[in-house]
Design a protein around this motif. Structure first.
Motif, short mmCIF file in Angstrom:
data_model
loop_
_atom_site.label_atom_id
_atom_site.label_comp_id
_atom_site.label_asym_id
_atom_site.label_seq_id
_atom_site.Cartn_x
_atom_site.Cartn_y
_atom_site.Cartn_z
N ARG A 81 29.25 55.26 32.24
CA ARG A 81 29.13 56.02 31.06
C ARG A 81 30.18 55.52 29.98
NH1 ARG A 81 27.82 60.58 35.31
NH2 ARG A 81 25.87 61.18 34.50
N ILE A 82 31.19 55.71 30.53
CA ILE A 82 31.96 55.42 29.54
C ILE A 82 32.03 53.45 28.79
CG2 ILE A 82 34.52 55.18 29.31
CD1 ILE A 82 35.39 57.07 31.33
N ILE A 83 31.33 52.54 29.83
CA ILE A 83 31.48 51.68 29.14
C ILE A 83 30.41 51.34 28.26
CG2 ILE A 83 30.43 48.67 29.25
CD1 ILE A 83 32.10 49.40 32.16
N ILE A 84 29.15 52.12 28.71
CA ILE A 84 27.90 52.46 27.50
C ILE A 84 28.22 53.38 26.42
CG2 ILE A 84 25.83 53.53 27.55
CD1 ILE A 84 25.71 50.92 28.98
N ALA A 85 29.42 53.93 26.43
CA ALA A 85 29.46 55.42 25.20
C ALA A 85 30.73 53.80 24.05
CB ALA A 85 30.72 55.82 25.55
N ILE A 86 31.26 52.98 24.22
CA ILE A 86 31.59 51.70 23.80
C ILE A 86 31.33 51.44 23.07
CG2 ILE A 86 33.21 49.74 24.04
CD1 ILE A 86 34.60 51.32 26.24
N LYS A 87 29.86 50.56 24.02
CA LYS A 87 28.47 49.92 23.13
C LYS A 87 27.69 50.55 22.23
CE LYS A 87 27.95 46.61 27.76
NZ LYS A 87 27.13 45.62 28.54
N ILE A 88 27.46 52.05 22.66
CA ILE A 88 26.64 52.28 21.52
C ILE A 88 27.59 52.95 20.31
CG2 ILE A 88 25.49 54.79 20.84
CD1 ILE A 88 24.58 54.78 24.18
N SER A 89 28.45 53.16 20.51
CA SER A 89 29.35 53.34 19.11
C SER A 89 29.39 51.70 18.61
CB SER A 89 30.80 53.55 19.84
OG SER A 89 31.20 52.71 20.11
N SER A 90 29.69 50.47 18.96
CA SER A 90 29.59 49.20 18.57
C SER A 90 28.18 49.07 18.02
CB SER A 90 29.91 48.44 19.34
OG SER A 90 29.67 46.79 18.93
N ASP A 91 26.69 49.25 18.51
CA ASP A 91 25.63 48.91 17.87
C ASP A 91 25.70 50.63 16.65
OD1 ASP A 91 24.49 47.27 18.84
OD2 ASP A 91 24.57 48.46 20.64
N LEU A 92 26.50 51.18 16.42
CA LEU A 92 25.77 52.18 15.63
C LEU A 92 26.31 51.42 14.24
CD1 LEU A 92 26.25 55.55 17.49
CD2 LEU A 92 24.47 54.65 16.45
N GLU A 93 27.77 51.14 14.65
CA GLU A 93 28.33 51.28 13.20
C GLU A 93 27.71 49.38 13.09
OE1 GLU A 93 31.40 48.25 11.52
OE2 GLU A 93 30.67 47.78 13.54
N THR A 200 17.13 48.89 19.43
CA THR A 200 16.68 49.14 20.80
C THR A 200 18.42 48.50 21.73
OG1 THR A 200 16.45 47.12 19.94
CG2 THR A 200 14.05 48.47 19.84
N ASN A 201 18.95 47.89 21.35
CA ASN A 201 20.00 48.19 22.57
C ASN A 201 20.29 49.56 23.17
OD1 ASN A 201 20.07 45.03 21.73
ND2 ASN A 201 21.82 45.60 20.36
N ILE A 202 20.15 50.28 22.07
CA ILE A 202 21.31 51.56 22.92
C ILE A 202 19.94 52.07 23.94
CG2 ILE A 202 21.23 54.32 22.18
CD1 ILE A 202 21.82 52.97 19.74
N GLY A 203 18.51 52.16 23.90
CA GLY A 203 17.94 52.11 24.66
C GLY A 203 17.89 51.65 25.78
N GLU A 204 18.37 49.94 25.96
CA GLU A 204 18.76 49.45 26.85
C GLU A 204 20.44 49.80 27.64
OE1 GLU A 204 16.34 45.01 25.14
OE2 GLU A 204 19.07 45.48 25.58
N ASN A 205 20.87 50.33 26.94
CA ASN A 205 22.29 50.61 27.56
C ASN A 205 22.19 52.05 28.13
OD1 ASN A 205 24.25 48.88 27.23
ND2 ASN A 205 23.96 49.71 24.84
N VAL A 206 20.80 52.66 28.01
CA VAL A 206 20.40 53.98 28.49
C VAL A 206 20.04 53.22 30.00
CG1 VAL A 206 18.90 55.85 29.18
CG2 VAL A 206 20.16 55.55 26.79
#
Length: 219
Positions: A81-93, A200-206
């Motif tokens: 959950r924490i690692i994915i939060a970091i990845k998603i924030s990076s994609d959003l940026e 779609t990266n976010i979807g993959e992270n989910v």
């Protein structure tokens, strides 16, 4: 408050920060498309200036997440959950960076470029913004059914991107004197397409969050 309750509180705060960052990112694309069609060069400059705010929010999410990793030392799904939060924030940026690129292209085009902006660009952007909402909801509820729908929407955006590039190439054949302006339109289509790819990266992270293994939605 128990250790677990405190962890859940910090995790919920992290999710809220991501939801707010997603709103900001979506609004950045909406604003970029608006200034494009309005040929609003000054508005485009403001979008570029405001990009630093999104950068700062991403940095805070990363800092908070790293602090949670250090303090809580989570394992299994909590760790993901924490690692994915970091990845998603990076994609959003990075998505917001593409909005900034659209603003830069608007400045290059100027106020009187004389080219009609194809409505397909706006349609692509609207679909991409809908994808943001879907992706964040999938993350919030850890719902892979929602996440899987992102691949279908991304395919549609890819098709529209291909059509726009073809249209722009045809325009350069009959308007060679405007090739620089026409190519800016093609670049903008590319920026929106890349914006959607990050979703779609976010979807993959989910999927990784829920299943604990990597799934590719872009294939």
């Amino acid at each position: 408050m128990s250790i677990r309750a405190h962890f859940e509180e910090e995790l919920n705060d992290l999710k809220e920060q991501i939801k707010q960052l997603s709103i900001d990112t979506k609004e950045s694309l909406d604003a970029a498309i608006h200034v494009l069609y309005a040929a609003d060069v000054e508005g485009a400059k403001r979008i570029m200036e405001e990009d630093s705010i999104i950068d700062q929010k991403e940095e805070k999410i990363n800092d908070d997440a790293i602090l949670m990793l250090a303090k809580q030392q989570p394992v299994a799904r909590d760790l993901r959950r924490i690692i994915i939060a970091i990845k998603i924030s990076s994609d959003l940026e990075r998505m917001a960076d593409h909005s900034t690129n659209i603003a830069k292209a608007t400045i290059h085009l100027g106020k009187s470029h004389g080219i009609e902006v194809t409505p397909d660009l706006k349609q692509m952007a609207i679909m991409a913004m809908d994808m943001v909402d879907l992706a964040v909801k999938a993350f919030e509820y850890e719902d892979i059914t929602l996440a899987s729908k992102l691949a279908e929407l991304d395919d549609v955006i890819d098709e529209k991107y291909g059509s726009i590039v073809k249209e722009m190439l045809e325009l350069t054949a009959v308007n060679p004197e405007q090739i620089q302006h026409i190519m800016q339109m093609a670049y903008i289509a590319r920026y929106i397409e890349r914006f959607a790819d990050h979703i779609t990266n976010i979807g993959e992270n989910v999927f990784y969050l829920v299943k604990g293994k990597t799934y590719y939605l872009n294939n």
